[in-house]
Design a protein around this motif. Sequence first.
Motif, PDB file in Angstrom:
ATOM      1  N   UNK A 147       0.781  -1.190  -0.074  1.00 53.67           N
ATOM      2  CA  UNK A 147       0.017   0.203   0.086  1.00 53.67           C
ATOM      3  C   UNK A 147       0.739   1.452  -0.016  1.00 53.67           C
ATOM      4  N   UNK A 148       2.239   1.245   0.187  1.00 55.98           N
ATOM      5  CA  UNK A 148       2.903   2.367   0.390  1.00 55.98           C
ATOM      6  C   UNK A 148       2.968   3.091  -0.857  1.00 55.98           C
ATOM      7  N   UNK A 149       3.370   2.550  -1.892  1.00 60.94           N
ATOM      8  CA  UNK A 149       3.463   3.448  -3.351  1.00 60.94           C
ATOM      9  C   UNK A 149       2.184   3.859  -3.583  1.00 60.94           C
ATOM     10  N   UNK A 150       0.878   3.241  -3.807  1.00 59.40           N
ATOM     11  CA  UNK A 150      -0.164   3.817  -4.028  1.00 59.40           C
ATOM     12  C   UNK A 150      -0.557   4.986  -3.101  1.00 59.40           C
ATOM     13  N   UNK A 151      -0.307   4.977  -1.683  1.00 57.04           N
ATOM     14  CA  UNK A 151      -0.612   5.867  -0.721  1.00 57.04           C
ATOM     15  C   UNK A 151       0.305   7.141  -1.349  1.00 57.04           C
ATOM     16  N   UNK A 152       1.381   6.773  -1.410  1.00 59.54           N
ATOM     17  CA  UNK A 152       2.614   7.940  -1.667  1.00 59.54           C
ATOM     18  C   UNK A 152       1.971   8.741  -2.984  1.00 59.54           C
ATOM     19  N   UNK A 153       1.499   8.124  -3.963  1.00 56.31           N
ATOM     20  CA  UNK A 153       1.292   8.569  -5.012  1.00 56.31           C
ATOM     21  C   UNK A 153      -0.220   9.692  -4.727  1.00 56.31           C
ATOM     22  N   UNK A 154      -1.010   9.017  -3.916  1.00 52.63           N
ATOM     23  CA  UNK A 154      -2.218  10.116  -3.549  1.00 52.63           C
ATOM     24  C   UNK A 154      -1.635  11.204  -3.001  1.00 52.63           C
ATOM     25  N   UNK A 164       3.231  16.678   7.963  1.00 56.06           N
ATOM     26  CA  UNK A 164       2.904  15.667   8.773  1.00 56.06           C
ATOM     27  C   UNK A 164       1.715  14.702   8.488  1.00 56.06           C
ATOM     28  N   UNK A 165       0.873  15.178   7.769  1.00 53.12           N
ATOM     29  CA  UNK A 165      -0.636  14.559   7.219  1.00 53.12           C
ATOM     30  C   UNK A 165      -0.405  13.395   6.570  1.00 53.12           C
ATOM     31  N   UNK A 166       0.645  12.987   5.626  1.00 52.27           N
ATOM     32  CA  UNK A 166       0.766  11.433   5.151  1.00 52.27           C
ATOM     33  C   UNK A 166       1.067  10.715   6.128  1.00 52.27           C
ATOM     34  N   UNK A 167       1.852  11.018   7.400  1.00 51.85           N
ATOM     35  CA  UNK A 167       2.116   9.975   8.192  1.00 51.85           C
ATOM     36  C   UNK A 167       1.099   9.812   9.246  1.00 51.85           C
ATOM     37  N   UNK A 168       0.012  11.115   9.476  1.00 52.75           N
ATOM     38  CA  UNK A 168      -0.876  10.692  10.378  1.00 52.75           C
ATOM     39  C   UNK A 168      -1.905   9.897   9.620  1.00 52.75           C
ATOM     40  N   UNK A 169      -2.271  10.127   8.241  1.00 51.39           N
ATOM     41  CA  UNK A 169      -3.296   9.368   7.519  1.00 51.39           C
ATOM     42  C   UNK A 169      -2.879   8.076   7.292  1.00 51.39           C
ATOM     43  N   UNK A 170      -1.657   7.571   7.051  1.00 48.39           N
ATOM     44  CA  UNK A 170      -1.120   6.375   6.736  1.00 48.39           C
ATOM     45  C   UNK A 170      -1.228   5.416   8.072  1.00 48.39           C
ATOM     46  N   UNK A 171      -0.812   5.984   9.060  1.00 49.92           N
ATOM     47  CA  UNK A 171      -0.807   5.294  10.208  1.00 49.92           C
ATOM     48  C   UNK A 171      -2.206   4.997  11.004  1.00 49.92           C
ATOM     49  N   UNK A 172      -3.056   6.141  10.878  1.00 48.75           N
ATOM     50  CA  UNK A 172      -4.529   5.797  10.925  1.00 48.75           C
ATOM     51  C   UNK A 172      -5.217   4.760  10.115  1.00 48.75           C
ATOM     52  N   UNK A 173      -4.874   4.836   8.942  1.00 48.32           N
ATOM     53  CA  UNK A 173      -5.608   3.996   7.827  1.00 48.32           C
ATOM     54  C   UNK A 173      -5.138   2.685   7.934  1.00 48.32           C
ATOM     55  N   UNK A 174      -3.720   2.044   8.428  1.00 54.58           N
ATOM     56  CA  UNK A 174      -3.434   0.907   8.790  1.00 54.58           C
ATOM     57  C   UNK A 174      -3.781   0.398  10.053  1.00 54.58           C
ATOM     58  N   UNK A 175      -4.044   1.231  10.873  1.00 55.49           N
ATOM     59  CA  UNK A 175      -4.512   0.769  12.407  1.00 55.49           C
ATOM     60  C   UNK A 175      -5.931   0.550  12.318  1.00 55.49           C
ATOM     61  N   UNK A 238       7.199   3.448   7.585  1.00 56.87           N
ATOM     62  CA  UNK A 238       6.313   4.480   6.996  1.00 56.87           C
ATOM     63  C   UNK A 238       6.814   5.851   6.974  1.00 56.87           C
ATOM     64  N   UNK A 239       7.939   5.941   7.941  1.00 52.49           N
ATOM     65  CA  UNK A 239       8.439   7.399   8.046  1.00 52.49           C
ATOM     66  C   UNK A 239       9.576   7.354   6.933  1.00 52.49           C
ATOM     67  N   UNK A 240      10.391   6.473   6.472  1.00 54.86           N
ATOM     68  CA  UNK A 240      11.184   6.828   5.229  1.00 54.86           C
ATOM     69  C   UNK A 240      10.302   6.878   3.820  1.00 54.86           C
ATOM     70  N   UNK A 241       9.265   6.239   3.952  1.00 54.06           N
ATOM     71  CA  UNK A 241       8.440   6.592   2.661  1.00 54.06           C
ATOM     72  C   UNK A 241       7.664   7.713   2.603  1.00 54.06           C
ATOM     73  N   UNK A 242       6.916   8.402   3.830  1.00 54.78           N
ATOM     74  CA  UNK A 242       6.068   9.611   3.627  1.00 54.78           C
ATOM     75  C   UNK A 242       6.687  10.794   4.447  1.00 54.78           C
ATOM     76  N   UNK A 243       7.936  10.682   5.152  1.00 56.48           N
ATOM     77  CA  UNK A 243       8.430  11.794   5.689  1.00 56.48           C
ATOM     78  C   UNK A 243       8.937  12.655   4.565  1.00 56.48           C
ATOM     79  N   UNK A 244       9.079  12.467   3.321  1.00 59.14           N
ATOM     80  CA  UNK A 244       9.471  13.449   2.377  1.00 59.14           C
ATOM     81  C   UNK A 244      10.900  13.906   2.289  1.00 59.14           C
ATOM     82  N   UNK A 245      11.930  13.090   3.224  1.00 58.82           N
ATOM     83  CA  UNK A 245      13.229  13.125   3.290  1.00 58.82           C
ATOM     84  C   UNK A 245      13.717  14.665   3.996  1.00 58.82           C
TER      85      UNK A 245
END
Length: 303
Positions: A147-154, A164-175, A238-245
């Motif tokens: 799910x990481x690449x599709x979510x990152x694309x969105x 911070x929104x990608x991290x909040x939304x990703x962790x909430x979705x997975x949980x 999740x931080x590596x993918x969505x933190x944006x570097x």
Amino acid sequence: MTATPVATTPELKAPAPSASAIAKKRLSSPWASLVAIVVAVLWTLPTFGLLLSSFRPEMDIKRTGWWTFFSDPQVTLDNYRAVFDEETGVNLADFFVNSLTICIPAVLIPIALAALGAYAFAWINFRGKNILFLAIFALQIVPLQVTLIPLLTIFVKIDISGTFWPLWLAHSTFALPLAIYLLHNFMKEIPAGLIEAARIDGAGHVSIFFRVMLPLLIPALAAFGIFQFLWVWNDLLVALVFAGGGDEVAPITLQLANITGTRGTAWHLLASGTFVSIIVPVTVFLLLQRYFVRGLLAGSVKG
């Protein structure tokens, strides 16, 4: 003369011990206690060694193992000063705050949504409820990585990447799937008579949820909150993918990974930085472990 038969009372047999009593007796045996002590020592030994290493001088850490501390005890706070010093390029203070900023909403959002969803599945009848609940349950077996690449694309398309929104939304979705499943099972243990009594008094679903259900859900909510907090705090993928570097939203685990990659020989920084990162989750678990056990293993009320 014939002997008069004497009436004898039948012997009363002691009731067979229940399975729980047998299990409790086995767990209370000396061998079970010995095994528990050995497992506890082996489990905490690496953490204890990490704690000692974080207070040892840099050269001692590189030359000898942590167990040599007892033969030549030398203690210093230079390692902790270094991980909070901007000149070293580490400065975990900002990343520590980032982790808290990520964890708190990533715990509260799924708890709020899952509690409402679990109540709907448990006490509201609607078409397709069973199929939808089965689909939510099945989402738990979907690998996180797919799910990481599709979510990152969105997130990139809606222009929220690097916040911070990608991290909040990703962790909430997975949980959410696990949270809904746990809270649903907890709510189903509440006697239906309690809900019916509230309905007779004129309470609707909103009143029942906030006045009746929510106070009973505190152990379950606390249990899932602890589980989610520990998961998000220790997360790296999740931080590596969505933190944006960028360091603006990077958590403390990402900075520790950077230390490992760029400072492979800086064991003194890794030891002190790692121990700083585990202080919060260990403290949270130790303070709230009774809620964790009650929420996962016990019901709210017994009918």
